[in-house]
Write an enzyme that holds these catalytic residues in place. Structure first.
Site, PDB file in Angstrom:
ATOM      1  N   GLU A 193      -3.574  67.454  76.466  1.00 29.89           N
ATOM      2  CA  GLU A 193      -4.116  66.388  76.776  1.00 29.89           C
ATOM      3  C   GLU A 193      -4.533  66.314  78.536  1.00 29.89           C
ATOM      4  O   GLU A 193      -5.815  65.795  78.677  1.00 29.89           O
ATOM      5  CB  GLU A 193      -3.109  64.648  76.998  1.00 29.89           C
ATOM      6  CG  GLU A 193      -2.838  64.652  75.256  1.00 29.89           C
ATOM      7  CD  GLU A 193      -2.043  65.514  75.184  1.00 29.89           C
ATOM      8  OE1 GLU A 193      -1.208  65.834  75.954  1.00 29.89           O
ATOM      9  OE2 GLU A 193      -1.257  64.941  74.154  1.00 29.89           O
ATOM     10  N   HIS A 205       5.115  54.643  70.966  1.00 28.95           N
ATOM     11  CA  HIS A 205       3.816  55.112  70.200  1.00 28.95           C
ATOM     12  C   HIS A 205       3.005  53.812  69.945  1.00 28.95           C
ATOM     13  O   HIS A 205       2.785  53.763  68.879  1.00 28.95           O
ATOM     14  CB  HIS A 205       4.384  55.931  68.513  1.00 28.95           C
ATOM     15  CG  HIS A 205       4.599  57.341  68.552  1.00 28.95           C
ATOM     16  ND1 HIS A 205       5.637  57.810  69.482  1.00 28.95           N
ATOM     17  CD2 HIS A 205       3.347  58.248  68.468  1.00 28.95           C
ATOM     18  CE1 HIS A 205       4.715  59.586  69.894  1.00 28.95           C
ATOM     19  NE2 HIS A 205       4.054  59.475  68.723  1.00 28.95           N
TER      20      HIS A 205
HETATM   21  C1  LIG Z   1       1.936  64.133  74.387  1.00 32.46           C
HETATM   22  C2  LIG Z   1       1.819  63.803  72.447  1.00 32.46           C
HETATM   23  N1  LIG Z   1       0.941  64.432  72.214  1.00 32.46           N
HETATM   24  C3  LIG Z   1       0.181  64.204  70.633  1.00 32.46           C
HETATM   25  C4  LIG Z   1       1.191  64.072  70.184  1.00 32.46           C
HETATM   26  C5  LIG Z   1       1.622  64.115  68.505  1.00 32.46           C
HETATM   27  N2  LIG Z   1       1.481  64.850  67.551  1.00 32.46           N
HETATM   28  C6  LIG Z   1       3.174  64.581  67.606  1.00 32.46           C
HETATM   29  S1  LIG Z   1       3.549  66.142  66.606  1.00 32.46           S
HETATM   30  C7  LIG Z   1       2.599  66.777  66.931  1.00 32.46           C
HETATM   31  C8  LIG Z   1       2.384  68.474  66.582  1.00 32.46           C
HETATM   32  C9  LIG Z   1       3.718  68.881  67.482  1.00 32.46           C
HETATM   33  O1  LIG Z   1       4.110  70.084  66.957  1.00 32.46           O
HETATM   34  P1  LIG Z   1       5.193  71.459  67.170  1.00 32.46           P
HETATM   35  O2  LIG Z   1       5.536  71.152  68.898  1.00 32.46           O
HETATM   36  O3  LIG Z   1       4.634  72.388  66.682  1.00 32.46           O
HETATM   37  O4  LIG Z   1       6.304  70.811  66.160  1.00 32.46           O
HETATM   38  P2  LIG Z   1       6.678  70.593  64.944  1.00 32.46           P
HETATM   39  O5  LIG Z   1       5.981  69.542  64.213  1.00 32.46           O
HETATM   40  O6  LIG Z   1       6.115  71.396  63.953  1.00 32.46           O
HETATM   41  O7  LIG Z   1       7.983  70.788  64.578  1.00 32.46           O
HETATM   42  C10 LIG Z   1       1.758  66.116  67.781  1.00 32.46           C
HETATM   43  C11 LIG Z   1       0.136  66.599  67.864  1.00 32.46           C
HETATM   44  C12 LIG Z   1       2.264  63.727  70.266  1.00 32.46           C
HETATM   45  N3  LIG Z   1       3.416  62.961  69.931  1.00 32.46           N
HETATM   46  N4  LIG Z   1       2.653  63.252  72.036  1.00 32.46           N
END
Ligand SMILES: Cc1ncc(C[n+]2csc(CCOP(=O)(O)OP(=O)(O)O)c2C)c(N)n1
Ligand SMILES: Cc1ncc(C[n+]2csc(CCOP(=O)(O)OP(=O)(O)O)c2C)c(N)n1
Ligand SMILES: [Mg+2]
Ligand SMILES: [Mg+2]
Lengths: 325, 329, 325, 329
Positions: free
Chosen positions: A60, A129
């Protein structure tokens, strides 16, 4: 005139800007291949390609800063922070940089950037959230803050945001994307700093914004059933804040309640309430009341969550207890 | 020390003049600070002059520079008027930003000098974004981002390196490794130690480490960096090993290092070395040098006078430039 | 009883805790070899060594998060964020994590961590280095916020902070470190949530905290010269907020002005003013007034900066114009 | 696939049981979500079971686990009661956190399961701090931090790696690289591409990349990692290549990948593979397996019933646990 939902109003506004101005581009997490976390940018990647619909890494601070930099070179970035909760990670870029560059450079630099983000709770997303930080941004000199509650305002304020030469926080409420409303076919804008009187009434003024403007209307309906007519004001932008429209109403109704979703203590409603009594003290029948979110991290469990976020019943209850209406 | 054989005589004079200007400007700033003519935090660039002058002298007008709060050197190297600069430090209406920014927040948009950023690491993503703007508009330009060894520990460093590489942006990451972030030595804050240019490999960014006390080495590395960047190959990374002779800021009692360390670095003083080499290779004469010294002294004296004699801003400007359109509140 | 400066009061409180409790340790930028940016921890490294006086890399999010984690294992970290301006970089850890873990885990986890930081402007540090965000933190459920204005309170509140089981934002004002005051030799604490009546008077209540509590006293002195007696209340902690003491005073004076250093629009003074009129409306002779920082990024130039931050003259002027005193 | 020769029969049964428990738990969660018994965002762990079970099965009670929002698998692998877990997902008073945290924020402090963190990357510095606390108290323990390939792009990743290495903390960085962060492929967000374990070298952290669909390989790598960490040599990094069969969350229409990709990964399903191997090597019989399946089905059914029958929390608890001491406001 067409009846559309807020999601489409915003999508239309974005498409319009993308088509009219090649400096406009979108950048954020999952706005492309995923179609947007709230499906606002559905199909955009196909229409405008990956340069202008720029999927960003989960960083971000990085991509908000990149938006600032791009704006400094003359681009018109629309940066999407998936939700306002994550904006805490970009807060330094927004507040210490975007908001200050014009001033510190004495007008040499300007950051015409729109930060679209999603505010509010209500989907059982729990404490991390479900927050609403738009009031904080509204207190920062150099930023503008829009908080639309209708499709008409969403499109009109978005258009006005593209005209701004300053960074705009455009906060969309997660529960309002599906709200329907009429949008004219002709071009129009909703100017920043002009609140809307959503309903006229002489008995009490209810002030709200974003989803709470709708809750205020619901409360007014309930009051109407009791024979009380509330005037409902939707602030539409928090910065600039159109306090005049609010004060004018209160001078007529002599009673005011400010409704806000964030934690009651220290919320932006405190600004509005303070300003009302500063400007209209002699007109007031009693103290300006505030209805806010409970001072707790939003709980996950549905009944607890529902008790945390203000609703029409609580607004009516507050009006009853404050003013005996 | 690199050989100076490829330099024109006029260039040699110009580099010498520019480095000396920065050195004298900083010394003058220190004096004005002691006289309370300058307030806030004041971070001097003394010792590091070869980096800013060597690197920035290779930029074209359409290129961009962005840096942190230790910014006088970069600003002057980019051509900011010393008068406007000193007036800004003194908070005067005639300052580069009318006194609103001060020492840590210098800007000169006309020269694409984009600040002067006082939050450690904050200029990194912004610089990357400038690179993005350049690229999206198809401009033939590069952006040079200066930052310190302390800034490398911020998360924004990682985010910026990743973005710049991912999107192949025309960015020169220019690390001024002066071994300290405030009073803390890089060995105590950075697990990888002082060879920070090694960090770039993972991001697929070409990187070099150079002697930042050697103007010619700085120029050589920068030339190569700009060649790559202008060819559209994405970012490059330069780590210039350098040293600040003074404390972190004027408020720093400098208890965290031995004076002997400073003395050792002074042996390689970038101005002295360049001077000696230029004389040796006959690219400048003692007389020419003295003329430059005199000229610089005059420019500095003029800047000081200008700053001192300039008025403070009127209170009515206080609400200007918060927004593009002045608002009542 | 000894007369000491705030800097030493805080240093003494830290040393006391370090000596009494081996779980206590300090972590932050330049607290060790550099002796602390504001020299609070001078000599600490020699006394306690690098494990307990832990110089951290410039990585606010990282080391604040590390403080949270250490607290979860039973340590009592004191994390120093050099100034509150940089806390924006750690805001996600503070607000989305430290403040919420107890609640989201239903009491399974607790984060007994003190975040010491420096707030306020006034040293010509300009826009990025002159902010006051303590009011924002005070609105976040799960956090406690202390804002001492005297050596007595600094030590007393710090001791109380070490007793807290919850994260505390301990905001020290950069211009107050050299302020002298008496501190008893015997052990005492200043409880959270108890405001201090600094001066008694019947004509108007001036509410402030941190440096503005001192500005309020100065204003009261000036009013006294005009024969008006102000009651001055120093809030001491913003969370919990001791509104009762304020309201009690206002019920007596019938007039109130709230002074705060941050931007006036949307400041925490709005909370205090709103609460006053909610609780004491019928006692008020006129609207609760607010004096705040101008709504501009703090300018560097001395005369501009001075005009930005509230001072005694502005407080007196506000009281004159609001109440004709 | 690693050979299973060193496994005890009881272990085999236990691993199978545990992986199956997670799989069935997730399937049940999906059903309850469709029935609106679970709200909010729901992120399923299906396909990744070998990682949590393989890694966490090697931890001692004094060790710590911390993870992100895709946390049911880690919680159950660490021994959280499925009833308490399901009740939490359903927002009931009997949930692990009385319904206050929900699916993304699970905690079980008694088992040193420290959450369940829904801000991407947020658990990284906290995990590092747990390592710091362990080390400062001289405890014989380690902390295992799970995170995704998306989280690696956050600045906190960099800050955490640096801190853990600098201070030689007993941290296992456990990257679950399932190739996607929400709908965005790692190749599109990470300049270095998918071999993220290479990032560790710069921080002087030993790292391996393993097949996360192979429970035995996960166990082997984890064993070695814990050996190093427990010897006081500082952090280690494991990148487990894995895959989530379902969408990012239940709200994900999964338009960003081909179904064929999912099918390819399914060929290496961690439970099927382990089952086949165990049968082949005679470490389990079909009957034993069926008994386990039956037992797991019962546990899940019980958990569902328990959750459904449990009351919602009383409204009066809403102000509890904001602070250690309940306050009026
Ligand atoms: C700081 C932040 N930015 C965006 C999000 C929205 N978000 C939730 S999970 C996610 C993807 C995360 O991917 P990864 O770290 O690869 O974990 P996975 O879901 O694949 O297990 C996003 C963008 C968030 N929760 N927190
Ligand atoms: C985010 C942030 N944290 C801390 C500070 C305080 N601070 C100012 S400069 C500095 C040291 C930076 O060191 P480095 O990046 O090496 O640059 P140098 O001063 O050596 O040129 C620190 C800690 C700050 N301005 N911003
Ligand atoms: Mg440095
Ligand atoms: Mg992933």
């Amino acid at each position: 005139m067409a009846e559309i939902v807020i999601r489409d109003a915003i999508a239309n506004g974005l498409r319009e800007a993308l088509e009219a101005d090649e400096r406009v581009f979108l950048m954020g997490e999952d706005i492309g291949a995923y179609d947007g976390a709230y499906a606002v940018t559905r199909g955009f990647l196909d229409s405008y390609g990956p340069e202008r619909i720029r999927d960003a890494p989960i960083a971000e601070s990085g991509f908000v800063g990149a938006g600032i930099g791009a704006a400094l070179t003359g681009m018109r970035p629309v940066v999407e922070i998936m939700t306002i909760n994550f904006s805490l990670l970009a807060m330094d870029q927004i507040i210490n940089h975007a908001a200050k560059l014009r001033y510190m450079s004495n007008g040499q630099l300007s950051v015409p950037m729109i930060i679209r983000t999603v505010t509010g709770g209500g989907g059982q997303l729990a404490a991390t959230h479900s927050q609403s930080f738009e009031g904080w941004y509204a207190s920062v000199p150099g930023l503008r803050v829009a908080v639309p509650a209708t499709p008409y305002d969403a499109l009109g304020l978005l258009r006005a945001s593209f005209k701004q030469q300053d960074p705009v926080i455009f906060a969309e409420h997660s529960l309002l994307y599906g709200v329907r409303g009429d949008v004219p076919d002709e071009y129009y804008e909703v100017p920043f700093g002009s609140a809307a009187v959503r309903r006229h009434g002489a008995d009490v003024t209810i002030v709200g914004y974003s989803r709470m403007a709708r809750v205020a209307l619901e409360a007014a309906d309930r009051l109407a059933q009791k024979g009380r007519e509330a005037e409902v004001i939707d602030l539409r932008t928090l910065s600039p804040l159109d306090i005049e429209t609010v004060v004018e109403s209160v001078r007529k109704t002599n009673k005011a309640v400010v409704v806000e979703e964030t934690w009651r203590t220290g919320g932006f409603a405190g600004e509005v309430a303070s300003a009302i009594q500063e400007e209209a003290f002699d007109y007031l029948d009693g103290p300006v009341a505030r209805v806010g979110g409970l001072d707790v991290p939003t709980p996950y469990s549905l009944p607890l969550e529902q008790a945390t976020i203000p609703d029409a019943a609580r607004v009516v209850g507050q009006i009853e207890s404050s003013f005996g209406l | 020390m690199k050989a100076a054989v490829n330099l024109e005589k006029t260039e040699v004079a110009e580099f010498y003049r520019r480095m000396l200007l920065i050195r004298r400007f900083e010394e003058a700033s220190a004096r004005l600070y002691m006289q309370s003519l300058i307030g806030g935090f004041l971070h001097l660039y003394i010792g590091e002059e070869a980096v800013a002058v060597g690197a920035i002298s290779l930029l074209e007008p359409q290129d961009y520079v962005i840096t942190h709060y230790r910014d006088h050197g970069h600003a002057l190297a980019r051509g900011m008027d010393p008068k406007a600069c000193m007036a800004e430090l003194c908070g005067r209406a005639t300052g580069a930003s009318g006194g609103k920014g001060g020492s840590m927040h210098l800007f000169d948009a006309s020269r694409h000098f984009m600040g002067g950023h006082a939050i450690v690491g904050g200029q990194l993503p912004i610089g990357v974004g400038i690179g993005l703007g350049i690229k999206m508009q198809g401009k033939n330009a590069a952006v040079m981002i200066f930052f310190g060894d302390g800034a490398v520990n911020e998360g924004e460093f990682h985010e910026s390196m990743n973005l710049a590489s991912l999107w192949k942006l025309p960015v020169v990451f220019f690390l001024e490794n002066n071994l300290y972030g405030m009073g803390t030595h890089v060995d105590k804050t950075h697990a990888a130690g002082r060879d920070i240019y090694n960090s770039a490999e993972y991001y697929k960014i070409p990187a070099v480490q150079i002697d930042g006390m050697d103007l010619l080495e700085v120029r050589e590395a920068t030339t190569e960096a700009l060649r790559r960047v202008r060819a559209g190959n994405g970012p490059v990374f330069i780590e210039a090993m350098t040293y600040r002779y003074r404390g972190h800021s004027m408020a720093d009692p400098v208890k965290y290092r031995e004076n002997s360390e400073v003395e050792e670095w002074r042996i390689n003083d970038p101005i002295d070395r360049f001077k000696a080499l230029a004389l040796e290779e006959g690219l400048i004469t003692t007389e020419e040098m003295e003329a430059i010294q005199k000229e610089v002294a005059e420019v500095i004296a003029e800047a000081i006078d200008y700053a001192k004699e300039s008025p403070f801003p009127e209170l009515e400007v206080i609400h200007n430039n918060v927004y593009a359109h002045r608002t009542s509140k």
